[in-house]
Design a protein around this motif. Sequence first.
Motif, short mmCIF file in Angstrom:
data_model
loop_
_atom_site.label_atom_id
_atom_site.label_comp_id
_atom_site.label_asym_id
_atom_site.label_seq_id
_atom_site.Cartn_x
_atom_site.Cartn_y
_atom_site.Cartn_z
N GLU A 365 -4.35 -54.42 39.95
CA GLU A 365 -3.51 -53.30 39.52
C GLU A 365 -3.86 -52.04 40.32
N ALA A 366 -5.14 -51.80 40.51
CA ALA A 366 -5.56 -50.60 41.25
C ALA A 366 -5.05 -50.64 42.68
N SER A 367 -5.13 -51.80 43.31
CA SER A 367 -4.67 -51.83 44.70
C SER A 367 -3.14 -51.74 44.77
N ARG A 368 -2.47 -52.20 43.70
CA ARG A 368 -1.01 -52.03 43.68
C ARG A 368 -0.65 -50.53 43.69
N ILE A 369 -1.38 -49.75 42.87
CA ILE A 369 -1.06 -48.32 42.77
C ILE A 369 -1.37 -47.62 44.09
N VAL A 370 -2.52 -47.97 44.66
CA VAL A 370 -2.88 -47.36 45.94
C VAL A 370 -1.86 -47.74 47.02
N ARG A 371 -1.40 -49.00 46.96
CA ARG A 371 -0.42 -49.46 47.95
C ARG A 371 0.88 -48.65 47.80
N LEU A 372 1.34 -48.48 46.56
CA LEU A 372 2.58 -47.72 46.34
C LEU A 372 2.42 -46.29 46.84
N HIS A 373 1.25 -45.70 46.53
CA HIS A 373 0.98 -44.34 46.97
C HIS A 373 1.12 -44.23 48.50
N ARG A 374 0.46 -45.15 49.17
CA ARG A 374 0.43 -45.05 50.63
C ARG A 374 1.76 -45.43 51.26
N LEU A 375 2.44 -46.38 50.65
CA LEU A 375 3.78 -46.73 51.16
C LEU A 375 4.72 -45.53 51.03
N TRP A 376 4.63 -44.88 49.89
CA TRP A 376 5.52 -43.74 49.66
C TRP A 376 5.20 -42.60 50.63
N GLU A 377 3.92 -42.37 50.86
CA GLU A 377 3.53 -41.33 51.82
C GLU A 377 4.11 -41.63 53.20
N LEU A 378 4.01 -42.89 53.54
CA LEU A 378 4.50 -43.28 54.86
C LEU A 378 6.01 -43.12 54.94
N TYR A 379 6.67 -43.48 53.85
CA TYR A 379 8.12 -43.36 53.80
C TYR A 379 8.53 -41.90 53.96
N LEU A 380 7.87 -41.01 53.23
CA LEU A 380 8.18 -39.58 53.33
C LEU A 380 7.94 -39.10 54.75
N ASN A 381 6.86 -39.57 55.30
CA ASN A 381 6.48 -39.14 56.65
C ASN A 381 7.48 -39.63 57.70
N GLN A 382 7.87 -40.90 57.60
CA GLN A 382 8.72 -41.47 58.64
C GLN A 382 10.19 -41.15 58.42
N ARG A 383 10.66 -41.27 57.18
CA ARG A 383 12.09 -41.15 56.95
C ARG A 383 12.51 -39.71 56.64
N SER A 408 9.50 -53.70 47.22
CA SER A 408 9.83 -54.64 48.29
C SER A 408 10.83 -54.02 49.27
N LEU A 409 11.70 -53.12 48.76
CA LEU A 409 12.60 -52.40 49.65
C LEU A 409 11.80 -51.54 50.63
N LEU A 410 10.80 -50.84 50.09
CA LEU A 410 9.97 -49.97 50.93
C LEU A 410 9.26 -50.78 52.00
N GLU A 411 8.69 -51.91 51.54
CA GLU A 411 7.96 -52.76 52.48
C GLU A 411 8.86 -53.21 53.61
N LYS A 412 10.09 -53.60 53.22
CA LYS A 412 11.01 -54.13 54.21
C LYS A 412 11.43 -53.02 55.18
N GLU A 413 11.77 -51.87 54.60
CA GLU A 413 12.27 -50.79 55.45
C GLU A 413 11.20 -50.28 56.41
N LEU A 414 9.93 -50.30 55.95
CA LEU A 414 8.85 -49.79 56.81
C LEU A 414 8.19 -50.94 57.60
N ASP A 415 8.75 -52.14 57.42
CA ASP A 415 8.28 -53.30 58.17
C ASP A 415 6.82 -53.65 57.83
#
Lengths: 431, 258
Positions: A365-383, A408-415
Motif C-alpha cells: 500500500e505504501a509503495s502504491r501511494i508513493v508511486r501515485l505521488h511520483r507519477l502525478w509529479e511527473l505528469y504535471l512536469n511533462q504535460r 493505469s492511464l497515467l502509466e500508459k501516457e507516461l510510458d
Amino acid sequence: MNSTLEFLSFSDPNVRFVVIGTMILGATAAMVGTFSFLRKRALVGDAIAHSILPGVCLSFLISGEKDPLWLILGAIISGWVSLLMIDGISRTTKLKNDTAIGIVLSVFFGAGILLMTMIQHSGNAAQAGLDKFLFGKAASLTQDDIMVFSGIGIALIVIVLALYKEFKLVSFNPDYAKVIGLPVKFLEFLLATITILAVAVGIQAVGVVLMAALLITPASGARYWTDRLGKMIIIASLFGAVSGFIGSYISYIAPSMPTGPWVVMALSVLAIGSIWFAPKRGVFSKLKLSWQNRDKILTENILKLFYHLGEDEGDFEKPRSFKQLLTSERFKELELTKGLKMLKKNNLLRKKGETWFITRSGFKEASRIVRLHRLWELYLNQRLKLEPDHVHNDAEAIEHIITPEIESLLEKELDRPTIDPHRSKIPYPTE
Amino acid sequence: MKNIALETHNLTVSYNRRPVLWNVDFELPSGQIIGIIGPNGSGKTTLLKAIMGLVKTSSGYVKIFDQDLDDVRDRVSYVPQRESVDWDFPASVMDVVLMGRYRSSNLFKKISQKDKDIAAEALEKVGMLEYSGRQINQLSGGQQQRVFIARSLAQGADLYIMDEPFVGVDAATEEAILNLFSEMKKEGKTVIVVHHDLQTAKAYFDWIVLLNTRMVAAGPKEEIFNEELLQEAYGGKLNVLSKVGELVREKDFPIREK
C-alpha cells in the motif's frame, strides 16, 4: 396517558375534525408547495398569504356572514389580484421581483388589517372569529370547515394528478414547454390558482404569518430524501400530514397550546432533521465523508512515511519508534496515535513492544501511494510543463484520490516511467 | 434553389427597448447542418428565441417549411442552452428525455410504452442509454447536453434548432454530437446551431450565417469564410447602428411606427 388514548380513539368529534382538518391542510399545502419550491417561488406563497386578508374582509362585508365558501372566494380573488400586481410591477418597472413581492405583500396586508379593525368595531355580531384568519383557528375547526377542506383538497389532488407531467415540465423548463406547444400560460395560471386555494384553506389552520412554512418547509425537507419528483411530492405530503397530526395532538394534551404553531414546529423539526440526517444529501453524511477522507489522508501519509524512512536507510522492515515517526513528519501526537491504531486494525502496521513496523500488505500500500505521488509529479512536469519544484504540493493531495483506472492511464501516457522529476525511483509492484 | 427549411423576413427584436437584431433576413436550405456564428452579444440566442416564438418581435416574420410556427410545431425541435435550467431538479435522465414526447394533444394522458421506446432510442443515439436512470445533477456538462439533444430527438422533428450545444462539453460529447449531425443529415434533417467559436465552425457546418446584430452574410461555408466578411462580423459593432439603438432605448422610442 389517558388523554393520549382519548385522542387516538377519535371518540370526540371535535378531535376528529381538528385532526382530519389539519392533516388535509398540511398534506395539500405540501403537495402544491413542492411546485412553488421547485419553481423557486418560495416567497410568493408568503405574499399570497398576506394578500388574502383584504379579500376575506371584503367578502364578509359584502355577504355579511362567515360562510367559509364566500370567504375562500374572496381570498382567491384578492390572492389573484396580488399575483397580477407583483407580475405587473416587475414587468413594467425596473423593480426586481423580490421588491415587488415586498411592496404588494405589505400594502395588501395593511389594507386587510384596516378592514378587519373596521369590521371589529362595526358592532356586527357575526364578525366574531373573523380575526382567526390572522393567527389560525385549527382548534375550533367545524364539520363544515372539514367538508370545504376535503372538497378543495380532493380538487387539488385531482388537478395535480391529471397534469402531473405538464406541471413537471413547466417547473423544470418553461421555455421548452412553450416551444412544444403546451398551453404554458394556462398551466401557470392553474399552478398559481391551486397555490392560492391551498393558502386560502391552510391559512385557517395556521394563520397568515405561518402559512409560507406550510407550503415550503415540507418540500425543502423532502428534497433531501429523493431525486424523483413523484416521491418528493409524496414525502412532502406525508411530512405535512404528520405535522398536522402532531400539532393537533400537542394542543389536545396541553389545551393552552395553539395548534398552528405546533404544526409548524413539527414541520421544522422534520425538515431540519432531513437536512441533517438524510442519506447522501444530508449535512451529516457529507461530514462523515469528509471525516473518512481525513482518515484516509492521515493513514496513507503514515504509510508513506514508513516508505520514505525505509528508502533513506535502505531498510523498509526496520522498526520505528513513536518518537521517530512524530518528529519526521508534521503529525500531531493525537493524530498519529489514532492513525497508527487504524493501520494496526487493518493489518498494515504491526506493533512490537514500543516500536512499529510495516507489514507486507502495508508495504504494498505504501509503495502504491508513493508511486501515485511520483507519477502525478511527473505528469504535471511533462504535460503541464510545471517546474519540478512546483509539483510536490499538488501531488501530496492528488495521490490520495487517484483510482486504479487513472493510475493505469497515467502509466500508459507516461510510458511506465521509472524516475520522477526529483530523480527518485518510482516503485512498481514486483510480481 | 433547394427546399427552404427556415425563412426570416426583416426580423427586428428589441430587449428592454434596445434593438438587438436589426432586419435579419435570410433563407436557409433544408437537409443541411447550418451554423449561426457571431461574437458575444451579437444576438444569436435572441434570433433562435425569436424563431421559436419565445421573444416578441418588433417587426418581420418567421416561416418554417413555408408555414407559421404554430402549424409546424411537431416538425420543429428546440435545444435550449444547457445553463438555462436548474439541473438540481428532481428528475432522471429518462424523465427529461420523455419530455420530448409531451404534446398539447396528450395533455392529461400518461406516457405510453411507445413513448418510452422512442426516448430510449434517442438516448441510444447520443450514447447515454446506460445513464437513463441517473439523477440529472450527477451528469457532467457534456452528458447534460446530450440529454437535452436526446430529448429533442425524441420529438421526431425535421428541423432541429440548438443553442450553443458545444459550449463546455468534453471531447466525447463533441464527437457524439458531430456523428449525430452527419447521421441526421443523411436522414434529410435540417440542423441549425448557434455557435460562437470561429475556429471549429468551418469543420462543423455546411452553411453559415454570420450575425452581428444585423446579418452580415449567409451562404455555403466556402463563400462565407473570407477575410472581408469575417472582419465585418467580428470587427466590432457598427458604430452608427449601435448609437441609434442607444438612442431608441433612451427615448423609449418605438422601433416601428406601428
